[in-house]
Design a protein around this motif. Structure first.
Motif, PDB file in Angstrom:
ATOM      1  N   GLU A  35       0.815  -1.212   0.000  1.00  0.00           N
ATOM      2  CA  GLU A  35       0.000   0.000   0.000  1.00  0.00           C
ATOM      3  C   GLU A  35       0.854   1.268   0.000  1.00  0.00           C
ATOM      4  OE1 GLU A  35      -3.196  -0.339  -0.501  1.00  0.00           O
ATOM      5  OE2 GLU A  35      -3.012  -2.517  -0.348  1.00  0.00           O
ATOM      6  N   THR A  37       3.216   4.177  -2.444  1.00  0.00           N
ATOM      7  CA  THR A  37       3.469   4.758  -3.762  1.00  0.00           C
ATOM      8  C   THR A  37       4.959   4.728  -4.019  1.00  0.00           C
ATOM      9  OG1 THR A  37       1.526   6.186  -3.629  1.00  0.00           O
ATOM     10  CG2 THR A  37       3.236   6.815  -5.202  1.00  0.00           C
ATOM     11  N   SER A  67      -2.943   3.433 -10.714  1.00  0.00           N
ATOM     12  CA  SER A  67      -2.804   4.898 -10.824  1.00  0.00           C
ATOM     13  C   SER A  67      -1.410   5.292 -11.293  1.00  0.00           C
ATOM     14  CB  SER A  67      -3.126   5.574  -9.480  1.00  0.00           C
ATOM     15  OG  SER A  67      -4.435   5.252  -9.057  1.00  0.00           O
ATOM     16  N   TYR A  89      -9.960  -0.890  -6.644  1.00  0.00           N
ATOM     17  CA  TYR A  89      -9.011  -0.479  -5.607  1.00  0.00           C
ATOM     18  C   TYR A  89      -9.437   0.860  -5.014  1.00  0.00           C
ATOM     19  CZ  TYR A  89      -6.046  -3.957  -7.902  1.00  0.00           C
ATOM     20  OH  TYR A  89      -5.549  -5.112  -8.438  1.00  0.00           O
ATOM     21  N   ASN A  91      -7.853   4.544  -3.678  1.00  0.00           N
ATOM     22  CA  ASN A  91      -6.673   5.407  -3.699  1.00  0.00           C
ATOM     23  C   ASN A  91      -7.107   6.808  -3.321  1.00  0.00           C
ATOM     24  OD1 ASN A  91      -4.013   6.138  -4.025  1.00  0.00           O
ATOM     25  ND2 ASN A  91      -4.192   6.470  -6.236  1.00  0.00           N
ATOM     26  N   HIS A  92      -6.544   7.339  -2.243  1.00  0.00           N
ATOM     27  CA  HIS A  92      -6.920   8.660  -1.725  1.00  0.00           C
ATOM     28  C   HIS A  92      -8.425   8.748  -1.481  1.00  0.00           C
ATOM     29  CE1 HIS A  92      -2.873  10.046  -2.276  1.00  0.00           C
ATOM     30  NE2 HIS A  92      -2.915   9.876  -3.589  1.00  0.00           N
ATOM     31  N   LYS A 123       0.962   3.093  -7.359  1.00  0.00           N
ATOM     32  CA  LYS A 123       0.685   2.613  -6.003  1.00  0.00           C
ATOM     33  C   LYS A 123       0.548   1.097  -6.022  1.00  0.00           C
ATOM     34  CE  LYS A 123      -2.486   2.948  -2.089  1.00  0.00           C
ATOM     35  NZ  LYS A 123      -3.738   3.532  -1.558  1.00  0.00           N
ATOM     36  N   SER A 125      -1.115  -1.894  -4.456  1.00  0.00           N
ATOM     37  CA  SER A 125      -2.330  -2.024  -3.659  1.00  0.00           C
ATOM     38  C   SER A 125      -2.913  -3.427  -3.776  1.00  0.00           C
ATOM     39  CB  SER A 125      -3.367  -0.995  -4.122  1.00  0.00           C
ATOM     40  OG  SER A 125      -4.530  -1.044  -3.331  1.00  0.00           O
TER      41      SER A 125
END
Length: 325
Positions: A35, A37, A67, A89, A91-92, A123, A125
């Motif tokens: 998890e 980046t 991403s 997924y 993300n943010h 990223k 994930s």
């Protein structure tokens, strides 16, 4: 699938020893945390059979690397192929169901006697600790040669035993970091520096991710005078080379170019160097920028002369993240 193209303007390569000439394509950093980046920086060590120069590099992104944002390379056209992921997924805080699935650097010229890196940020994930993420790679040498690094080792098989192993990143457990973090893309706490009619503020950079080869810099320059000035150069003791760059959309194509002519700071106006637009780039960085670092920079103006500033280093990721540096 959707395709986005980015074109840049000059060539940069780095030399390689003869001993490396037949090495496999690998990543600068072969591991990354769950998890997190990261920048996956692929090392292309040689050309095709017969000493042919590499003219295209293709990387197929594995499931779980989401991403993605590739780094534009001077002298290469960048093609981003997008598609659906096999699962959804986060993300943010947002659900991500699709994104870049393949990156292609095209139309360049990397001679066999040199090596270079091709970097893409993404990223990691939904991937278990200990799992290897394989990135299948293809090198093309015009229409006369091809090298594929696409073999994926079965469970329990040593990838080094394969003839053409796909470069991999091993996923590791996420480490615990003490204390709070500033999740903003950049920290902007530089005091205003005055030089003649210029007021310089908001000097910032971002922490460099593992494998990231260059850094970026941003600043706001206000001209309070009644005549124009021009930023003509940048220097930093933290980097071997610093340049002024611009990224701009031209006919739906993102172009990046070095601004040898500099940047005009019009009288009575303010110019911002920021992600996705005008900015500084730092090459051959001696020590990767880390969150909290202060990066010394010298701005060189036609009229105001040399002005010393310090860039504050913010978190590597966060809102407004633009990775080209």
């Amino acid at each position: 699938m959707k395709t986005t193209k980015i074109i840049t303007c000059s060539l940069f390569v780095a030399s390689v020893s003869t001993a490396q000439a037949f090495a496999h394509a690998t990543f600068v950093d072969g591991s990354a945390e769950q998890e997190s980046t990261v920048v996956a920086a692929l090392q292309v060590p040689h050309g095709c059979d017969g000493g042919l120069a590499t003219t295209e590099v293709q990387i197929k992104l594995p499931e779980g690397f989401i991403s993605a944002k590739p780094q534009p390379k001077a002298g290469w056209e960048l093609e981003i192929i997008k598609g659906d992921y096999q699962k959804t997924y986060k993300n943010h805080g947002k659900e991500i169901k699709s994104g870049p699935v393949e990156i292609r650097w095209k139309g360049g010229n990397l001679p066999d006697e040199f090596y270079d890196t091709f970097a893409v940020q993404g990223k990691i994930s939904g991937v278990e600790v200990g799992q290897d993420l394989p990135f299948k790679v293809t090198q093309l040498c015009g229409d006369k040669g091809k090298v594929s690094w696409d073999e994926v080792a079965a469970a329990g098989v040593d990838p080094h035993s394969l003839k053409s192993p796909a470069p991999t990143i091993k996923v590791t457990a996420k480490s615990e970091h003490a204390g709070g973090h500033d999740h903003s893309a950049m920290a902007m706490d530089m005091d205003v520096v005055k030089a003649g009619n210029l007021e310089i503020s908001d000097g910032a950079t971002k922490a460099m991710l593992p494998g990231q080869p260059v850094g970026g810099g941003y600043v706001t320059i206000k001209n309070t005078g009644d005549s124009d000035d021009k930023l003509v150069g940048v220097e930093s003791s933290s980097a071997g080379r610093a340049e002024i760059h611009e990224m701009a959309m031209v006919n739906d194509v993102m172009k990046m170019r070095k601004l040898d002519e500099g940047i005009v700071i019009p009288a009575g106006q303010t110019v911002e160097l920021k992600p996705g637009g005008l900015h500084m780039m730092f090459f051959d960085v001696k020590k990767p920028f880390a969150e909290g670092d202060k990066v010394p920079v010298t701005l060189i103006f036609e009229k105001a002369g040399k002005v010393e500033i310090v860039l504050s280093t913010g978190a590597a990721k966060g809102g407004g993240d633009h990775q080209h540096n």
